[in-house]
Write a protein that holds these residues in place. Sequence first.
Motif, mmCIF file in Angstrom:
data_model
loop_
_atom_site.group_PDB
_atom_site.id
_atom_site.type_symbol
_atom_site.label_atom_id
_atom_site.label_comp_id
_atom_site.label_asym_id
_atom_site.label_seq_id
_atom_site.Cartn_x
_atom_site.Cartn_y
_atom_site.Cartn_z
ATOM 1 N N UNK A 18 5.247 -10.937 0.917
ATOM 2 C CA UNK A 18 5.862 -10.315 -0.257
ATOM 3 C C UNK A 18 4.812 -9.969 -1.309
ATOM 4 N N UNK A 19 3.842 -10.834 -1.519
ATOM 5 C CA UNK A 19 2.776 -10.565 -2.487
ATOM 6 C C UNK A 19 1.922 -9.374 -2.053
ATOM 7 N N UNK A 20 1.633 -9.279 -0.773
ATOM 8 C CA UNK A 20 0.852 -8.157 -0.264
ATOM 9 C C UNK A 20 1.608 -6.847 -0.447
ATOM 10 N N UNK A 21 2.905 -6.858 -0.141
ATOM 11 C CA UNK A 21 3.731 -5.665 -0.317
ATOM 12 C C UNK A 21 3.830 -5.290 -1.792
ATOM 13 N N UNK A 22 3.937 -6.289 -2.656
ATOM 14 C CA UNK A 22 4.028 -6.052 -4.098
ATOM 15 C C UNK A 22 2.764 -5.384 -4.624
ATOM 16 N N UNK A 23 1.616 -5.899 -4.231
ATOM 17 C CA UNK A 23 0.354 -5.350 -4.713
ATOM 18 C C UNK A 23 0.174 -3.901 -4.262
ATOM 19 N N UNK A 24 0.574 -3.594 -3.045
ATOM 20 C CA UNK A 24 0.399 -2.246 -2.498
ATOM 21 C C UNK A 24 1.323 -1.221 -3.151
ATOM 22 N N UNK A 25 2.498 -1.657 -3.577
ATOM 23 C CA UNK A 25 3.516 -0.695 -4.023
ATOM 24 C C UNK A 25 3.828 -0.754 -5.507
ATOM 25 N N UNK A 26 3.160 -1.621 -6.284
ATOM 26 C CA UNK A 26 3.525 -1.765 -7.695
ATOM 27 C C UNK A 26 3.296 -0.498 -8.524
ATOM 28 N N UNK A 27 2.350 0.399 -8.182
ATOM 29 C CA UNK A 27 2.271 1.655 -8.945
ATOM 30 C C UNK A 27 3.580 2.447 -8.907
ATOM 31 N N UNK A 28 4.246 2.462 -7.767
ATOM 32 C CA UNK A 28 5.532 3.140 -7.658
ATOM 33 C C UNK A 28 6.590 2.424 -8.495
ATOM 34 N N UNK A 29 6.521 1.091 -8.533
ATOM 35 C CA UNK A 29 7.487 0.316 -9.301
ATOM 36 C C UNK A 29 7.289 0.538 -10.801
ATOM 37 N N UNK A 30 6.038 0.602 -11.245
ATOM 38 C CA UNK A 30 5.746 0.863 -12.652
ATOM 39 C C UNK A 30 6.301 2.220 -13.074
ATOM 40 N N UNK A 31 6.076 3.229 -12.245
ATOM 41 C CA UNK A 31 6.598 4.568 -12.533
ATOM 42 C C UNK A 31 8.123 4.564 -12.535
ATOM 43 N N UNK A 32 8.726 3.824 -11.608
ATOM 44 C CA UNK A 32 10.182 3.741 -11.520
ATOM 45 C C UNK A 32 10.766 3.134 -12.787
ATOM 46 N N UNK A 33 10.153 2.050 -13.292
ATOM 47 C CA UNK A 33 10.634 1.397 -14.502
ATOM 48 C C UNK A 33 10.549 2.347 -15.700
#
Length: 297
Positions: A18-33
Motif C-alpha cells: 500500500x505504501x509503494x502504491x501510495x508513493x507512486x500515485x500520490x501526484x494524481x491524488x493531490x490533483x484530485x483533491x
Amino acid sequence: MATEISFPGIFFCSALAACFAEFCTIPLDTAKVRLQLQKRTASGEEAGASKYKGMLGTIATIAREEGLLALWKGVIPGLHRQCLYGGLRIGLYEPVKAFLVGSSHVGDVSLFNKILAAMITGALAIAVANPTDLVKVRLQAEGKLPPGVPRLYSGALDAYHTIVKQEGLAALWTGLGPNIARNAIINAAELATYDQVKQTILKIPGFTDNILTHLLAGMGAGFFAVCVGSPVDVVKSRMMGDSIYKSTLDCFVKTLQIEGPSAFYKGFLLNFGRLGSWNVILFLTLEQVKKLFTWEV
C-alpha cells in the motif's frame, strides 16, 4: 505445500504494498483533491475555474506554480495512513471473511460475504487511520500562497500538533462519518471485486495465478471502486479540506444544491487514473511480496 502467512506477516505485506502504491500515485491524488475542493458558486461561476482544468491541466498548474515536488504534498501522512489503513484493511480481510462463513465452510465464499468482510475491515481500519487522512488532505489542499502569507503547517508532524493544539484532539477525527462510508464502500469494491474477478479469471482455461491475472483483477477493482466511491470521496475531501460544513449531510446537500449531481464525480478521471493504477500497483506488489513469506515444505 506452501506455508500460511501469519497476521503480522500479511499486515507487513499489505502495508508495504500500500505504501509503494501510495508513493507512486500520490501526484494524481493531490490533483484530485484540488479539483474536488474547487467549488462552483450559486451563480454557476466556478471559483478558480481557470486555475484547475482536468487531470493534466491540474497537474501542470501545480507543478508550474509550486514546483514538481508539490505533487507529493501529503506523502508523509499518506504513508502513515497506508501503514495503518492498508495493513489493517487487507490484513483483516481473510480472517473476517473466514469468521463470517464459519470454520466448517468448504468451497468458494459468496460475493455477499466478501463484500461484508471488506466493508467491516475498511470501516475498522479507517477509524484508526482517520487522523493521518485528515492531515494528508489538509497538506494537499494548500496551494500556492500570496507573498508573505505563511503556510498553516510546516509538515506532517507540525500539522498533527497544530490541529490538536488549535482545534482539539477530536478534530483529528473530522470527517470520520463520510470517511468510514467512503472506505467501507471502496474497500468492498476493491477487495471483494479483486477477489471475485481473480476467482472468475482462474476458472477460465489457460489462465493461472500469475501477473496477467493480478493485473486484470486489479484494473477491475479500481474501476468499480471509483464508480461507487466517488460521491463519498468528494464529500470526505470537502469535509476535511474546508470547515464551512456543519455535518456530512450539510456538505452533501450544499454541494448538490449549488453544483448539481455532477459535482460528486468531480475529478472522476483523476480518481480512476489514481485508483486504477493504485490497485494495479497494490495487488501486483502484494502478490509478489506475499511470495517472500511462503515457501514450499
